[in-house]
Design a protein around this motif. Sequence first.
Motif, mmCIF file in Angstrom:
data_model
loop_
_atom_site.group_PDB
_atom_site.id
_atom_site.type_symbol
_atom_site.label_atom_id
_atom_site.label_comp_id
_atom_site.label_asym_id
_atom_site.label_seq_id
_atom_site.Cartn_x
_atom_site.Cartn_y
_atom_site.Cartn_z
ATOM 1 N N GLU A 72 7.113 -0.874 -9.182
ATOM 2 C CA GLU A 72 5.645 -0.881 -9.068
ATOM 3 C C GLU A 72 5.026 -1.715 -10.181
ATOM 4 O O GLU A 72 4.081 -2.475 -9.941
ATOM 5 C CB GLU A 72 5.117 0.543 -9.103
ATOM 6 C CG GLU A 72 3.613 0.644 -8.847
ATOM 7 C CD GLU A 72 3.134 2.079 -8.769
ATOM 8 O OE1 GLU A 72 2.206 2.348 -7.979
ATOM 9 O OE2 GLU A 72 3.680 2.942 -9.504
ATOM 10 N N LYS A 73 5.571 -1.612 -11.399
ATOM 11 C CA LYS A 73 5.048 -2.389 -12.520
ATOM 12 C C LYS A 73 5.222 -3.884 -12.290
ATOM 13 O O LYS A 73 4.411 -4.696 -12.748
ATOM 14 C CB LYS A 73 5.757 -1.983 -13.814
ATOM 15 C CG LYS A 73 5.359 -0.606 -14.339
ATOM 16 C CD LYS A 73 6.180 -0.231 -15.556
ATOM 17 C CE LYS A 73 5.945 -1.171 -16.714
ATOM 18 N NZ LYS A 73 6.724 -0.771 -17.924
ATOM 19 N N LEU A 74 6.284 -4.245 -11.565
ATOM 20 C CA LEU A 74 6.544 -5.656 -11.264
ATOM 21 C C LEU A 74 5.751 -6.148 -10.051
ATOM 22 O O LEU A 74 5.961 -7.254 -9.573
ATOM 23 C CB LEU A 74 8.039 -5.866 -11.011
ATOM 24 C CG LEU A 74 8.941 -5.742 -12.241
ATOM 25 C CD1 LEU A 74 10.404 -5.673 -11.832
ATOM 26 C CD2 LEU A 74 8.711 -6.924 -13.186
ATOM 27 N N LEU A 75 4.866 -5.287 -9.568
ATOM 28 C CA LEU A 75 4.019 -5.597 -8.411
ATOM 29 C C LEU A 75 4.844 -5.863 -7.160
ATOM 30 O O LEU A 75 4.547 -6.779 -6.376
ATOM 31 C CB LEU A 75 3.106 -6.798 -8.710
ATOM 32 C CG LEU A 75 2.198 -6.651 -9.949
ATOM 33 C CD1 LEU A 75 1.366 -7.909 -10.155
ATOM 34 C CD2 LEU A 75 1.298 -5.436 -9.827
ATOM 35 N N SER B 86 13.987 -10.869 -3.866
ATOM 36 C CA SER B 86 13.525 -9.648 -4.521
ATOM 37 C C SER B 86 13.016 -9.957 -5.932
ATOM 38 O O SER B 86 13.465 -10.923 -6.564
ATOM 39 C CB SER B 86 14.650 -8.618 -4.576
ATOM 40 O OG SER B 86 15.041 -8.245 -3.271
ATOM 41 N N PRO B 87 12.095 -9.138 -6.465
ATOM 42 C CA PRO B 87 11.494 -9.429 -7.776
ATOM 43 C C PRO B 87 12.433 -9.238 -8.949
ATOM 44 O O PRO B 87 12.122 -9.659 -10.058
ATOM 45 C CB PRO B 87 10.323 -8.438 -7.841
ATOM 46 C CG PRO B 87 10.706 -7.325 -6.933
ATOM 47 C CD PRO B 87 11.467 -7.969 -5.811
ATOM 48 N N VAL B 88 13.583 -8.585 -8.735
ATOM 49 C CA VAL B 88 14.606 -8.456 -9.774
ATOM 50 C C VAL B 88 15.954 -8.830 -9.163
ATOM 51 O O VAL B 88 16.118 -8.824 -7.940
ATOM 52 C CB VAL B 88 14.691 -7.020 -10.337
ATOM 53 C CG1 VAL B 88 13.383 -6.603 -10.968
ATOM 54 C CG2 VAL B 88 15.109 -6.027 -9.266
ATOM 55 N N GLU C 15 0.822 -1.216 0.000
ATOM 56 C CA GLU C 15 0.000 0.000 0.000
ATOM 57 C C GLU C 15 0.858 1.269 0.000
ATOM 58 O O GLU C 15 0.382 2.345 -0.370
ATOM 59 C CB GLU C 15 -0.929 0.006 1.212
ATOM 60 C CG GLU C 15 -1.955 -1.130 1.199
ATOM 61 C CD GLU C 15 -2.812 -1.136 2.444
ATOM 62 O OE1 GLU C 15 -2.496 -0.378 3.396
ATOM 63 O OE2 GLU C 15 -3.800 -1.891 2.473
ATOM 64 N N ASP C 16 2.120 1.148 0.431
ATOM 65 C CA ASP C 16 3.024 2.307 0.483
ATOM 66 C C ASP C 16 3.710 2.596 -0.849
ATOM 67 O O ASP C 16 4.267 3.688 -1.041
ATOM 68 C CB ASP C 16 4.124 2.073 1.530
ATOM 69 C CG ASP C 16 3.586 1.936 2.938
ATOM 70 O OD1 ASP C 16 2.739 2.759 3.321
ATOM 71 O OD2 ASP C 16 4.035 1.011 3.640
ATOM 72 N N GLU D 281 11.234 -4.379 -0.327
ATOM 73 C CA GLU D 281 12.579 -3.963 -0.765
ATOM 74 C C GLU D 281 12.909 -2.524 -0.385
ATOM 75 O O GLU D 281 13.916 -1.979 -0.846
ATOM 76 C CB GLU D 281 12.721 -4.125 -2.284
ATOM 77 C CG GLU D 281 13.043 -5.527 -2.731
ATOM 78 C CD GLU D 281 11.915 -6.527 -2.500
ATOM 79 O OE1 GLU D 281 12.195 -7.665 -2.079
ATOM 80 O OE2 GLU D 281 10.738 -6.165 -2.726
ATOM 81 N N PHE D 282 12.096 -1.916 0.458
ATOM 82 C CA PHE D 282 12.348 -0.535 0.843
ATOM 83 C C PHE D 282 12.126 -0.322 2.340
ATOM 84 O O PHE D 282 11.144 -0.811 2.904
ATOM 85 C CB PHE D 282 11.435 0.424 0.083
ATOM 86 C CG PHE D 282 11.755 0.540 -1.374
ATOM 87 C CD1 PHE D 282 12.659 1.490 -1.836
ATOM 88 C CD2 PHE D 282 11.157 -0.311 -2.298
ATOM 89 C CE1 PHE D 282 12.956 1.589 -3.185
ATOM 90 C CE2 PHE D 282 11.451 -0.219 -3.644
ATOM 91 C CZ PHE D 282 12.356 0.735 -4.092
#
Length: 315
Positions: free
Chosen positions: A200-203, A229-231, A175-176, A208-209
């Motif tokens: 954000e595009k990778l949902l 992580s997604p990448v 949500e952030d 990671e923040f």
Amino acid sequence: MYMDKLDHSQIVQLWNDTIGNRFPMTNALWHQNTTRDSNVNWKGSVAIVENGELLGFVVTKQFQEQLPVQMSTSIGWLQCLLVKSSARHRGIGSKLLYHAEEALKEANVREILLGRDPWHYFPGVPLEDLSAIEWFKEKGYEKTAVETDLKKNMRNAELYKLTNSADHFRVLSDEDVPNLVQFLKHTFPGRWHYEAVHYEKLLGTGREFIGLYQKARLKGFCRINDAQSPVIAQNVYWSGLVQGELGGIGPLGIDKSIRGKHFGLDLVKAAANELASRGVDEIVIDWTQLDSFYKKLGFIPWKRYQGMRKTIGVK
């Protein structure tokens, strides 16, 4: 031969035969940063093959994505240029570089940077490659700043104590993420905003923040990366060189209105503590000139790179 026509396994093999002991390449990383990056200028990305053997290749980029971000289209990048060790001193590198530069000129590029591209591998030429640095100087490239990757072993390390209240810092949630993207758009436009848009595009879920909050308002951020992580993030590219789990910290930034209160150092401490809680054994902070800042927390230089640039296409 254009790079997009080449079997990627040959590319990865040549990379690892040439510099894999220092920068081990994987198929997944190559696909992420090169094959699937829409910013690659394929006309300028070519390979030289002789009797079926790959002797060398170059990859060029220019920003081409249709995104609401501030990224210059007049800058071009050489993501990488490699020549097989046994095929050097035959003019192959010069041919590749000439082809790359001509393609970027045709695309109205005015400045070429070595590395530093979106989905980059390096922020410059590895500093130990003195012959490569001299070669690029002879080709008209000038030195800029030296960038550093730093590393710290977190096994059995004590958690950091923060100067400010820990209540200011927390891992973001999904949500952030939209708020983070807007914060970066207004406070740190450019590359950091661009990377957050892709996140954000990778949902991305926000894990990671680390966010820095003051009176419930986001005032700073720090990116943290690990194997989940997604990448494959830049500070964990070379995980094959470390034993155990590698994590990464950076980039990070703080709103200028609250600087000078140790929030920056605390943000790094909070990030390191979070990675330690996830079982990370070593942490890398990449692409920075702030060696002395991070040395306060026990990080030591690991890899260094010589930034280089060339102005082209100006009559």
